[in-house]
Design an enzyme around this catalytic site. Structure first.
Site, short mmCIF file in Angstrom:
data_model
loop_
_atom_site.label_atom_id
_atom_site.label_comp_id
_atom_site.label_asym_id
_atom_site.label_seq_id
_atom_site.Cartn_x
_atom_site.Cartn_y
_atom_site.Cartn_z
N ASP A 30 0.86 -1.19 0.00
CA ASP A 30 0.00 0.00 0.00
C ASP A 30 0.89 1.23 0.00
OD1 ASP A 30 -3.27 0.20 0.75
OD2 ASP A 30 -2.11 2.07 0.92
N ARG A 154 -18.61 -9.38 0.49
CA ARG A 154 -19.37 -8.35 1.21
C ARG A 154 -18.61 -7.99 2.47
NH1 ARG A 154 -24.18 -12.02 2.70
NH2 ARG A 154 -22.34 -13.32 2.90
N GLY A 256 -35.81 -0.92 3.83
CA GLY A 256 -35.01 -0.15 4.78
C GLY A 256 -34.82 1.28 4.30
N CYS A 263 -19.88 0.51 -2.43
CA CYS A 263 -20.00 -0.09 -3.77
C CYS A 263 -21.27 0.30 -4.53
CB CYS A 263 -19.91 -1.60 -3.67
SG CYS A 263 -18.26 -2.14 -3.18
P1 NAD Z 1 -10.06 0.94 0.04
O1 NAD Z 1 -10.17 2.40 -0.13
O2 NAD Z 1 -10.43 0.31 1.34
O3 NAD Z 1 -8.57 0.46 -0.29
C1 NAD Z 1 -7.82 0.91 -1.37
C2 NAD Z 1 -6.36 0.96 -0.92
O4 NAD Z 1 -5.54 1.16 -2.07
C3 NAD Z 1 -6.03 2.10 0.04
O5 NAD Z 1 -5.43 1.57 1.20
C4 NAD Z 1 -5.04 2.98 -0.75
O6 NAD Z 1 -4.07 3.58 0.08
C5 NAD Z 1 -4.43 1.96 -1.68
N1 NAD Z 1 -3.81 2.50 -2.90
C6 NAD Z 1 -4.30 3.39 -3.78
N2 NAD Z 1 -3.43 3.60 -4.79
C7 NAD Z 1 -2.35 2.80 -4.56
C8 NAD Z 1 -1.13 2.55 -5.24
N3 NAD Z 1 -0.83 3.16 -6.40
N4 NAD Z 1 -0.27 1.68 -4.69
C9 NAD Z 1 -0.55 1.06 -3.54
N5 NAD Z 1 -1.69 1.24 -2.85
C10 NAD Z 1 -2.59 2.10 -3.35
O7 NAD Z 1 -10.93 0.31 -1.14
P2 NAD Z 1 -11.74 -1.09 -1.15
O8 NAD Z 1 -13.03 -0.94 -0.44
O9 NAD Z 1 -10.81 -2.18 -0.78
O10 NAD Z 1 -12.08 -1.20 -2.71
C11 NAD Z 1 -11.10 -1.51 -3.67
C12 NAD Z 1 -11.79 -1.88 -4.96
O11 NAD Z 1 -12.54 -3.08 -4.79
C13 NAD Z 1 -12.78 -0.84 -5.48
O12 NAD Z 1 -12.73 -0.82 -6.87
C14 NAD Z 1 -14.11 -1.38 -5.02
O13 NAD Z 1 -15.17 -0.95 -5.83
C15 NAD Z 1 -13.90 -2.86 -5.15
N6 NAD Z 1 -14.74 -3.68 -4.28
C16 NAD Z 1 -14.95 -3.30 -2.98
C17 NAD Z 1 -15.73 -4.11 -2.15
C18 NAD Z 1 -15.99 -3.71 -0.72
O14 NAD Z 1 -16.88 -4.30 -0.11
N7 NAD Z 1 -15.26 -2.77 -0.14
C19 NAD Z 1 -16.29 -5.29 -2.65
C20 NAD Z 1 -16.03 -5.66 -3.97
C21 NAD Z 1 -15.25 -4.84 -4.77
#
Ligand code: NAD
Length: 437
Positions: A30, A154, A256, A263
């Site tokens: 990260d 989820r 709800g 998302c």
């Molecule tokens: P998040 O914001 O929790 O995490 C993203 C991380 O990426 C952050 O810690 C950020 O510092 C890091 N980051 C950004 N640019 C970077 C780089 N160049 N190098 C290294 N690290 C970097 O996001 P998330 O909730 O984990 O979502 C990530 C993706 O997954 C999104 O596209 C989201 O739509 C998808 N997604 C999320 C979920 C969910 O429930 N949260 C479920 C399915 C899909």
């Protein structure tokens, strides 16, 4: 397999630790040095049940480590996942792909030997093409296959979802990646989780279509709930009555306050924008977005009505701030709009959430935060349940009545029955159950 996970948020961290648990060697990277520092100390930056233990176990086993150094980890990897955020772009609602493209550039600079680059972030159709173009432009010698592998976990049940998925979708245009991806997911494949191979663009669209369909299902039952209130029907029974039909299914049919989270709101919007760009608008989804947006503030009006119509100078206690239970995620939570509506009408708000208050403090101004449900309710003119955390399912109404200024409960998740609340002298309002349910 040697795997690098770029982005160690909800998806990257959970996927990374689960791959390590399957037996792969995983480095979670990260760019947030504080996050990596914390993870190295065994501190988990997010709340996700079971995650802390699984991380500790796999670090101890030597299969999982954390780094800010893209170069070393990417150079040593067979597979590099991109799991960075893809939020809504300010202004136009398209997905902001700047983090994905920045990650692609960094990966391109450091790949060595044939490497499979996998986009796990939710990205619009065609992003894989652009990632591939960026990699070739940055490093023409890079030998890569760019794959789409959207994530369906989820929050709140992320580990279970990752380890027991309904399906794994893998979109690729380069057949060399097929064997590698099969190897990455082999433990799940053995558990019979279907591996669905498609072309890359199809896979990218599957993720948006799935989220949009679920958002539409929630919105459908929310509109039915409103109709139930008008015609004197019970939405929970309607849900059950239609959900038992195998063609419909019972999940995502709970009325709800409207969907929220990190998302559904951004993904429905991004899909609608993509579809408009391709001159093939998805009107059902455009309507879903608009109904859901209106609904959150309408829930504020519902609370105001339950309190007699004028809440200026009154205090409202809100239980649950996160968009759903078992997460600390506050992104696009309905609580934000509902609280704003209550404040706009002149009320003071006290809130309590078991895990979300640190994140809430950064998003919601001017509310008082309590240490528990009863602390929030003390002196309040109404109590509103916005998120159905388990600890709100067995509230002591006798105690609440003795500490609240007025015994008014608005249950936006339908977790109580009318009679069990009213017998304690409370006025009770829920969603889509005009007789109280
Ligand atoms: P998040 O914001 O929790 O995490 C993203 C991380 O990426 C952050 O810690 C950020 O510092 C890091 N980051 C950004 N640019 C970077 C780089 N160049 N190098 C290294 N690290 C970097 O996001 P998330 O909730 O984990 O979502 C990530 C993706 O997954 C999104 O596209 C989201 O739509 C998808 N997604 C999320 C979920 C969910 O429930 N949260 C479920 C399915 C899909």
């Amino acid at each position: 397999m040697h795997i690098t996970m770029i982005g160690s948020g909800y998806v990257g961290l959970v996927s990374g630790v689960c791959f390590a648990d399957f037996g792969h060697d995983v480095i979670c990277v990260d760019k947030d040095a504080g996050k990596i520092e914390a993870l190295r100390k065994g501190e988990i930056p997010i709340f996700e049940p079971g995650l802390e233990q699984l991380v500790a176990d796999n670090v101890r086993a030597g299969r999982l480590s954390f780094s800010t150094d893209v170069e070393t980890s990417v150079a040593a990897s067979d597979v590099v996942f991109i799991a960075v955020g893809t939020p809504s772009r300010r202004g136009d609602g398209h997905a902001d792909l700047s983090y994905v493209y920045a990650a692609a550039r960094e990966i391109a600079e450091h790949v060595k030997g044939f490497t499979v680059i996998v986009t796990k972030s939710t990205v619009p159709v065609g992003t894989g093409d652009e990632v591939e173009r960026i990699i070739r432009e940055t490093n023409p010698d890079a030998d890569v296959a760019v794959v789409s592998n959207p994530e369906f976990l989820r929050e709140g049940a992320a580990i279970e979802d990752f380890k027991r998925p309904d399906r794994i979708v893998i979109g690729l245009n380069d057949d060399r990646a097929r064997g590698v991806m099969t190897e990455v997911y082999r433990p799940l494949y053995l558990n019979q989780a279907p591996l669905l191979f498609t072309a890359r663009r199809t896979s990218e669209l599957i993720k948006y279509a799935a989220n949009a369909f679920l958002a539409m299902k929630i919105t459908f039952i929310n509109e039915m709930a409103d109709l139930c209130e008008k015609v004197g029907a019970n939405v929970q029974e309607v849900s059950r009555g239609i959900g038992l039909d195998g063609r419909i299914g019972s999940k995502f049919l709970h009325a709800g306050p409207g969907y929220g989270g990190s998302c559904f709101p951004k993904d429905t919007l991004a899909l609608a924008k993509t579809a408009q760009d391709y001159d093939s608008p998805v009107r059902l989804i455009e309507t879903t977005i608009s109904i859901n947006d209106n609904r959150k503030r309408a829930m504020g009006r519902k609370v105001i009505a339950a309190m007699g119509g004028d809440i200026r100078g009154k205090t409202v206690a809100v239980l649950g701030l996160t968009f759903k239970p078992n997460t600390d995620d506050m992104r696009d939570s309905p609580a934000i709009s509902i609280i704003q509506a209550l404040q706009d009408a002149g009320a003071s708000v006290t809130g309590y959430d078991p895990e979300g208050m640190d994140n809430a403090r950064q998003l919601i101004d001017n509310i008082a935060y309590a240490d528990d449900a009863y602390g929030a309710a003390r002196g309040a003119d109404a109590l509103v349940i916005i998120t159905e955390w388990n600890q709100f399912r067995a509230l002591d109404f006798g105690r609440l009545k003795s500490i609240m200024k007025a015994p008014v409960l608005v249950d936006l998740r339908n977790i109580y029955r009318h009679d069990e609340v009213t017998k304690h002298g409370f006025a009770y309002t829920s969603v889509g159950r005009p007789m109280g349910g």
